[in-house]
Design an enzyme around this catalytic site. Structure first.
Site, mmCIF file in Angstrom:
data_model
loop_
_atom_site.group_PDB
_atom_site.id
_atom_site.type_symbol
_atom_site.label_atom_id
_atom_site.label_comp_id
_atom_site.label_asym_id
_atom_site.label_seq_id
_atom_site.Cartn_x
_atom_site.Cartn_y
_atom_site.Cartn_z
ATOM 1 N N ASP A 12 0.810 -1.227 0.000
ATOM 2 C CA ASP A 12 0.000 0.000 0.000
ATOM 3 C C ASP A 12 0.839 1.270 0.000
ATOM 4 O O ASP A 12 0.448 2.286 0.574
ATOM 5 C CB ASP A 12 -0.984 0.001 1.197
ATOM 6 C CG ASP A 12 -1.816 -1.266 1.226
ATOM 7 O OD1 ASP A 12 -2.178 -1.754 0.140
ATOM 8 O OD2 ASP A 12 -2.090 -1.782 2.326
ATOM 9 N N LYS A 15 1.695 2.099 -5.114
ATOM 10 C CA LYS A 15 2.224 1.515 -6.364
ATOM 11 C C LYS A 15 1.277 1.784 -7.539
ATOM 12 O O LYS A 15 1.716 2.117 -8.636
ATOM 13 C CB LYS A 15 2.422 -0.004 -6.202
ATOM 14 C CG LYS A 15 3.444 -0.366 -5.128
ATOM 15 C CD LYS A 15 3.558 -1.867 -4.929
ATOM 16 C CE LYS A 15 2.348 -2.517 -4.321
ATOM 17 N NZ LYS A 15 2.037 -2.124 -2.922
ATOM 18 N N GLY A 39 -4.573 -4.400 -3.797
ATOM 19 C CA GLY A 39 -5.574 -3.362 -4.027
ATOM 20 C C GLY A 39 -4.805 -2.116 -4.410
ATOM 21 O O GLY A 39 -4.137 -1.521 -3.569
ATOM 22 N N HIS A 40 -4.824 -1.770 -5.689
ATOM 23 C CA HIS A 40 -4.037 -0.639 -6.185
ATOM 24 C C HIS A 40 -4.982 0.487 -6.592
ATOM 25 O O HIS A 40 -5.846 0.297 -7.444
ATOM 26 C CB HIS A 40 -3.172 -1.080 -7.372
ATOM 27 C CG HIS A 40 -2.127 -2.088 -6.981
ATOM 28 N ND1 HIS A 40 -1.246 -2.649 -7.873
ATOM 29 C CD2 HIS A 40 -1.808 -2.625 -5.767
ATOM 30 C CE1 HIS A 40 -0.453 -3.494 -7.224
ATOM 31 N NE2 HIS A 40 -0.772 -3.495 -5.955
ATOM 32 N N GLN A 222 1.929 -6.281 -3.492
ATOM 33 C CA GLN A 222 2.489 -6.503 -2.151
ATOM 34 C C GLN A 222 3.835 -5.757 -2.039
ATOM 35 O O GLN A 222 3.993 -4.738 -2.682
ATOM 36 C CB GLN A 222 2.640 -8.006 -1.830
ATOM 37 C CG GLN A 222 1.297 -8.688 -1.585
ATOM 38 C CD GLN A 222 0.585 -9.068 -2.878
ATOM 39 O OE1 GLN A 222 1.148 -9.715 -3.718
ATOM 40 N NE2 GLN A 222 -0.651 -8.665 -3.030
HETATM 41 P P1 GDP Z 1 -0.812 0.271 -3.521
HETATM 42 O O1 GDP Z 1 -1.391 -1.015 -3.035
HETATM 43 O O2 GDP Z 1 0.664 0.354 -3.296
HETATM 44 O O3 GDP Z 1 -1.190 0.589 -4.943
HETATM 45 O O4 GDP Z 1 -1.459 1.412 -2.609
HETATM 46 P P2 GDP Z 1 -3.000 1.560 -2.192
HETATM 47 O O5 GDP Z 1 -3.761 2.046 -3.354
HETATM 48 O O6 GDP Z 1 -3.489 0.331 -1.512
HETATM 49 O O7 GDP Z 1 -2.896 2.639 -1.052
HETATM 50 C C1 GDP Z 1 -2.361 3.897 -1.293
HETATM 51 C C2 GDP Z 1 -3.431 4.948 -0.901
HETATM 52 O O8 GDP Z 1 -2.824 6.210 -0.794
HETATM 53 C C3 GDP Z 1 -4.517 5.104 -1.963
HETATM 54 O O9 GDP Z 1 -5.705 5.469 -1.330
HETATM 55 C C4 GDP Z 1 -3.993 6.266 -2.813
HETATM 56 O O10 GDP Z 1 -5.050 6.978 -3.469
HETATM 57 C C5 GDP Z 1 -3.337 7.104 -1.762
HETATM 58 N N1 GDP Z 1 -2.169 7.909 -2.199
HETATM 59 C C6 GDP Z 1 -1.185 7.556 -3.069
HETATM 60 N N2 GDP Z 1 -0.223 8.516 -3.100
HETATM 61 C C7 GDP Z 1 -0.631 9.468 -2.234
HETATM 62 C C8 GDP Z 1 -0.039 10.698 -1.787
HETATM 63 O O11 GDP Z 1 1.040 11.104 -2.191
HETATM 64 N N3 GDP Z 1 -0.752 11.409 -0.837
HETATM 65 C C9 GDP Z 1 -1.940 10.990 -0.343
HETATM 66 N N4 GDP Z 1 -2.542 11.745 0.564
HETATM 67 N N5 GDP Z 1 -2.512 9.838 -0.739
HETATM 68 C C10 GDP Z 1 -1.863 9.099 -1.656
HETATM 69 P P1 IMO Z 2 -0.908 -4.288 -2.275
HETATM 70 O O1 IMO Z 2 -0.479 -4.799 -3.625
HETATM 71 C C1 IMO Z 2 -0.921 -4.814 2.036
HETATM 72 C C2 IMO Z 2 -0.918 -8.933 3.530
HETATM 73 C C3 IMO Z 2 -2.151 -9.408 4.263
HETATM 74 C C4 IMO Z 2 -1.540 -10.418 5.208
HETATM 75 C C5 IMO Z 2 -0.421 -11.045 4.371
HETATM 76 C C6 IMO Z 2 -0.800 -12.361 3.722
HETATM 77 O O2 IMO Z 2 -2.196 -3.556 -2.291
HETATM 78 O O3 IMO Z 2 0.205 -3.539 -1.619
HETATM 79 P P2 IMO Z 2 -2.382 -13.032 1.695
HETATM 80 O O4 IMO Z 2 -3.849 -12.770 1.462
HETATM 81 O O5 IMO Z 2 -1.494 -12.449 0.631
HETATM 82 O O6 IMO Z 2 -2.061 -14.470 1.967
HETATM 83 O O7 IMO Z 2 -2.053 -12.245 3.060
HETATM 84 O O8 IMO Z 2 -0.103 -10.080 3.376
HETATM 85 N N1 IMO Z 2 -1.170 -8.384 2.176
HETATM 86 C C7 IMO Z 2 -1.123 -7.088 1.873
HETATM 87 N N2 IMO Z 2 -0.933 -6.011 2.663
HETATM 88 N N3 IMO Z 2 -1.043 -4.663 0.702
HETATM 89 C C8 IMO Z 2 -1.212 -5.733 -0.103
HETATM 90 O O9 IMO Z 2 -1.211 -5.634 -1.453
HETATM 91 C C9 IMO Z 2 -1.299 -7.020 0.477
HETATM 92 N N4 IMO Z 2 -1.480 -8.276 -0.009
HETATM 93 C C10 IMO Z 2 -1.380 -9.091 1.039
HETATM 94 O O10 IMO Z 2 -2.800 -8.364 4.946
HETATM 95 O O11 IMO Z 2 -0.923 -9.748 6.277
HETATM 96 MG MG MG Z 3 -2.914 -1.720 -1.759
#
Ligand code: GDP
Ligand code: IMO
Ligand code: MG
Length: 425
Positions: A12, A15, A39-40, A222
């Site tokens: 998270d 990415k 979840g991107h 991840q």
């Molecule tokens: P990922 O799994 O690495 O793609 O990240 P996620 O989408 O799960 O979580 C990142 C969260 O931070 C999302 O809600 C994005 O919209 C938000 N986000 C990304 N970059 C920024 C930033 O620079 N500032 C803020 N405030 N939010 C951001």
């Molecule tokens: P993105 O791509 C954050 C965590 C789960 C759990 C562990 C194992 O959005 O960054 P799994 O279901 O993969 O067997 O769970 O890994 N986990 C993540 N945490 N971002 C993710 O993906 C994750 N995918 C798995 O919460 O601790």
């Molecule tokens: Mg994510």
């Protein structure tokens, strides 16, 4: 230019947003590991898009998107997501490809995931996303998995029956609900025609693309600290989200990779169980969670929050060979009078770990060693040029770079596409 993009912390990091930004100059975006546990998020204007299996490059019409052989794919999650992507106005015809070598995540893998997690005692629970990821990878490595290509074969129904019967043995031993093989056959057979058009030999596709001089972006899901080899085992996912996984998960040679970009949040979060040395369980942690909107994009769970951990950053730089960093969420720190950077973990006997220990027991009882820096206490979210940032924000970033190595390539100051500063790349 072929770029591998990986998460440096516990996921998270942003990415999805950075992939979306870099897709402008790519021709092909490929997912190489993980599944719908990811979840991107990409925010364009007022619209928020969350992608789980489909590469985040899909929001750019015309770019090719590939689900590589290293991915584990739940066909129902995928079909749902493809419908959603089309409803958002992005066509998929002739530009979305699924590897016939990718592994399938089936209903019984999800059931096993839930049953295994329920059977783990308190303290040993992983906090998985419940998407069937662990059992699907276990099947792959155990050589009893089902590959995407199997759905095209005449024996698919029999394979489903055999797999359900064998999963039932495990489900029964875990005290979980057993599944009806015929029901599963009825569930999966009708889905075959809708998947068929996308299934192809993506290794061939990748090589033709590279030979034609196309630019490839490898989208990691991840992150480094969730890597099955390098993460906080056993509190990890079941794949290799680190840079090496890009090759094994797509069929592309390391010689074709030109650069590695690590995405790193300017503080730390983790969702699920497992060690997190800089976790804050106080008002500062709550402030990070609220300001950063730190709730899981896949499960909605609140994310654990803490200060920036330079031990993790340095480790991720080395393991992945990060050339450039995409640093995210600077704006979330705008209201903190003091910001902290962890530079080591101090054991009770005084010894300080400066690299992440393999043995998690070593971390028990350790205290993070912090450097404190003054915050900047002003809004950075509308910054468009790095030079315009407050001096203290620049110093914070400079100190982090000094500690973790690598260069700054991208800085993100907000969730929207436009709030992305290109620095050195
Ligand atoms: P990922 O799994 O690495 O793609 O990240 P996620 O989408 O799960 O979580 C990142 C969260 O931070 C999302 O809600 C994005 O919209 C938000 N986000 C990304 N970059 C920024 C930033 O620079 N500032 C803020 N405030 N939010 C951001
Ligand atoms: P993105 O791509 C954050 C965590 C789960 C759990 C562990 C194992 O959005 O960054 P799994 O279901 O993969 O067997 O769970 O890994 N986990 C993540 N945490 N971002 C993710 O993906 C994750 N995918 C798995 O919460 O601790
Ligand atoms: Mg994510």
């Amino acid at each position: 230019m072929n770029t591998v993009l990986v998460g440096a912390q516990w996921g998270d990091e942003g990415k999805g947003k950075v992939i979306d930004f870099l897709t402008e100059e790519a021709d092909v975006v490929v997912r190489f590991q993980g599944g719908s546990n990811a979840g991107h998020t990409v925010v364009v204007g007022d619209k928020k898009y969350v992608l789980h299996l489909v590469p985040s490059g899909v929001l750019h019409n015309g770019k090719h998107c590939v689900i590589g052989n290293g991915v584990v794919m739940d066909p129902f999650d995928l079909m749902r997501e493809l419908e959603q992507v089309e409803s958002w106005g992005f066509g998929l015809k002739d530009r979305f490809h699924i590897s016939e070598r990718a592994q399938m995540v089936m209903q019984w893998h999800r059931e096993l995931d839930r049953a295994e997690e329920a059977a783990r005692p308190e303290g040993a629970k992983i906090g998985t996303t419940g998407r069937g990821i662990g059992p699907a990878y276990a099947a792959k490595v155990g050589r009893y998995g089902m590959r995407v290509g199997d759905i095209l074969k005449p024996g698919f129904a029999d394979l489903v029956r055999a797999q359900v019967e064998s999963a039932n043995i495990k489900l029964k031993s875990l005290g979980a609900h057993e599944m009806d093989p015929e029901e599963m056959v009825k569930l999966y057979m009708p889905m075959v025609p809708s998947l068929m058009p996308y299934v192809t030999d993506t290794v061939q596709f990748m090589h033709e693309s590279l030979e034609a001089g196309k630019s490839v972006l490898f989208e990691g899901a991840q992150a480094t600290m969730l890597d099955i080899d390098f993460g906080t085992y056993p509190f990890v996912t079941s794949s290799n989200p680190t840079a090496g996984g890009a090759c094994t998960g797509s069929g592309v040679s390391p010689r074709s990779i030109d650069r590695v970009i690590g995405v790193i949040k300017l503080y730390t979060t983790r969702v699920g169980e497992g060690p997190f040395p800089t976790e804050l369980k106080d008002a500062d942690g709550e402030q990070l969670r609220v300001r950063g909107g730190e709730f899981g994009a896949t499960t909605g769970r609140p994310r654990r929050c803490g200060w920036f951990d330079a031990v993790v950053g340095r480790y991720a730089q080395r393991v992945n060979g990060v050339d450039f960093w995409a640093m995210t969420k600077l704006d979330v720190l705008d209201t903190f009078p003091v910001v902290k950077i962890c530079t080591g973990y101090r054991r009770k006997d005084g010894f300080v770990y400066s690299t992440f220990p393999a043995d998690l027991d070593a971390l028990a009882g350790c205290e993070p060693v912090y450097e404190e820096m003054p915050g900047w206490m002003c809004d950075t979210s509308s910054t468009t040029k790095f030079d315009d940032l407050p001096a203290n924000a620049k110093k914070y970033i400079a100190r982090i770079l000094e500690l973790i190595g690598g260069k700054l390539g991208v800085l993100s100051v907000g969730p929207k596409r436009e709030t992305t500063l290109r620095i050195n790349i």
